[in-house]
Every structure is written in structure tokens, then in C-alpha cells.
Design an enzyme around this catalytic site. Structure first.
Site: not given
Ligand code: SF4
Length: 273
Positions: A111, A113, A148, A206, A208, A250
Site C-alpha cells: 500500500h 501509505e 492509519t 480501498s 479501509n 474515500s
């Protein structure tokens, strides 16, 4: 949509009006939003070497200092849209490494991030499940932080496993899961407990959104992940009194609204004799 993503999209659109812009990696993992950015002429590059515009935007997911240095060395103008809560995670990782901890990140290795969080470290590990913990090596000091958007319950469980596996090590955990993710996860649990069917809206890639799907699936047996209203199937709602609806950070409001309208529409059809 969380404030980090919303602000990053606004910044991208603002800069696209001022001149050609390339975004480093996916700004969000949502096909609807990505389509809107593409329609504005915004390019996406997965690596600094592929950038053909003077201005480059770092996404809400952030990037490493090494990548930023490479970018500046190429003479590119950098627009930073890194979410402040991703900056918090970066600072936590830097502090752990500076204090002599071997850094372990709970997250997805590939990912963007996580690549940003680990990009300035020479040695680190990334774990996502129990098997990854078994593959870790012992270090006298282990510092754990998280992507996160991970589910905080899972992160805490994995930290517990690390402590069990290395009882001689000093294990320090810094909770870097962001507040919007936590709030959404908690609300999703409450909702999934009461629902016969849960629909989670968000991009397939995605993180999350996928974590929301997994969380809801622990409390409701009929959970479906959709990207848009076109994915909603009437047969999902047979004998369902309560349908729960949630979305990844998002996902634009209008996409959620259309999914809600479609659920109501197919539910009425399903209920008709
Ligand atoms: S999910 Fe959290 S860390 Fe990521 S952009 Fe949104 S608020 Fe920031």
C-alpha cells in the site's frame, strides 16, 4: 468522505485548473473519484520517473522523505496533500526508529501509505496477519505502528501476539490508526449488529473499505461490498427487514446516495407479491 481525502481532492482540482498535474499513486482508491480526476486531465504516475508534468502531487497517503528528495532533485514542483494524520504516523515511526526500536508496521506491504511509512527505514517489517508474526525475528526493542486505516481491534490483537512471541523484547506500540477510521469502524459494528444485510460502498482496492467489510462480517452474516449502485443485486434483500449501509472514507456522498436509492428501489420490488 474523511477530511484528509476531501482536502486532497480539492487541492488536486485547484492545481489542475492552474496547469498540468500528475498525482503520485492513486489519490484515493475509488474508481468514481479517479474518473472525475482523469476527466480534469490529471495524470497518475506510480513512480517519480514516469512524471511528465512540472508539478507533482503527493497524495493524502503521504510519501517518504527519500522520495520527496528524489522528486526535488528532478526539479519538479511538489504539492503536498499528505493527510495530517498520516504525518502523525510518520512522526511516530521516525521517533520509534530514532529511539532504537526495530519498526514493525501493521498494514499492507504494497500500500502506498505503508511504502511511505517505511521508505526512510533501512530495516523494518510489515505484518498483516498471525502468520506474519510467526515469520518475525527477535529484536531487543520492537516498535509497532499501524497503517492509519487498519481496524484498531486487529492491530491490538497482533501487538498482543508480538508480545507473546517475544517475551524478552521490549515491545512499544504507538496507535496510529486515524480517528475517522475508528469512528467509522465503531459505528459499523453497532449497525451490523442490528442489520439483516449490510452493504459497504467503496473501491475494491480501498483498504479501509475492505476492513469495514471484514468488521461488519463479524457481526452480520450477509455483507456485500459494492463500488456503485450498479453492483447492488435484488436477491440480497430477500427476507431482510433491516439493511445497513456504510462506506469507506474515500467514497463520495453522491455514490452512497445512489446506492441507498437503489437499495430502497430493489427492496420495494423484492417485497411486492
Ligand atoms: S483515512 Fe484517516 S489518515 Fe487517511 S486520509 Fe482519511 S483521515 Fe487521513
Amino acid at each position: 468522505m474523511c477530511f484528509g481525502v476531501r482536502d486532497a481532492i480539492a487541492l488536486a482540482l485547484e492545481h489542475a485548473d492552474a496547469g498540468p498535474l500528475t498525482i503520485l499513486g492513486d489519490l484515493v482508491h475509488n474508481p468514481t473519484v479517479l474518473g472525475a480526476l482523469e476527466a480534469k486531465g490529471i495524470a497518475v504516475a506510480q513512480d517519480v520517473a514516469q512524471v511528465n508534468t512540472q508539478t507533482l502531487m503527493v497524495t493524502a497517503h503521504g510519501t517518504s522523505e527519500r522520495t520527496l528528495a528524489r522528486t526535488r532533485a528532478l526539479g519538479l514542483t511538489v504539492v503536498e496533500a499528505t493527510c495530517p494524520l498520516v504525518h502523525v504516523a510518520h512522526r511516530a515511526v521516525t521517533a520509534l526508529a530514532g529511539d532504537g526500536y526495530h519498526v514493525v508496521i501493521v498494514g499492507q506491504r504494497d500500500h502506498v501509505e505503508v511504502r511511505g511509512l517505511t521508505g526512510d527505514l533501512d530495516r523494518f517489517d510489515v505484518v498483516l496477519d498471525d502468520e506474519d508474526i510467526l515469520a518475525l525475528e527477535e529484536h531487543p526493542r520492537i516498535g509497532v505502528a499501524a497503517q492509519t486505516t487498519q481496524a484498531v481491534e486487529k492491530v491490538r490483537r497482533l501487538v498482543g501476539l508480538i508480545r507473546q512471541r517475544f517475551p524478552q523484547s521490549e515491545v512499544r506500540f504507538v496507535d496510529t490508526v486515524c480517528k475517522p477510521t475508528k469512528v467509522r469502524q465503531t459505528a459499523a459494528v453497532e449497525m451490523a449488529r442490528q442489520a439483516d444485510v449490510v452493504i459497504v460502498v467503496g473501491g475494491r482496492s480501498s483498504n479501509n473499505t475492505r476492513e469495514l467489510v471484514k468488521t461488519c462480517a463479524r457481526y452480520c452474516r450477509r455483507v456485500h461490498h459494492v463500488q456503485t449502485d450498479a453492483d447492488v443485486r435484488p436477491e440480497w434483500f430477500e427476507a431482510a427487514d433491516v439493511v445497513g449501509l456504510t462506506a469507506g472514507t474515500s467514497t463520495p456522498d453522491d455514490v452512497i446516495d445512489r446506492v441507498e436509492a437503489r437499495i430502497k428501489h430493489v427492496h420495494v420490488q423484492t417485497c411486492q407479491p
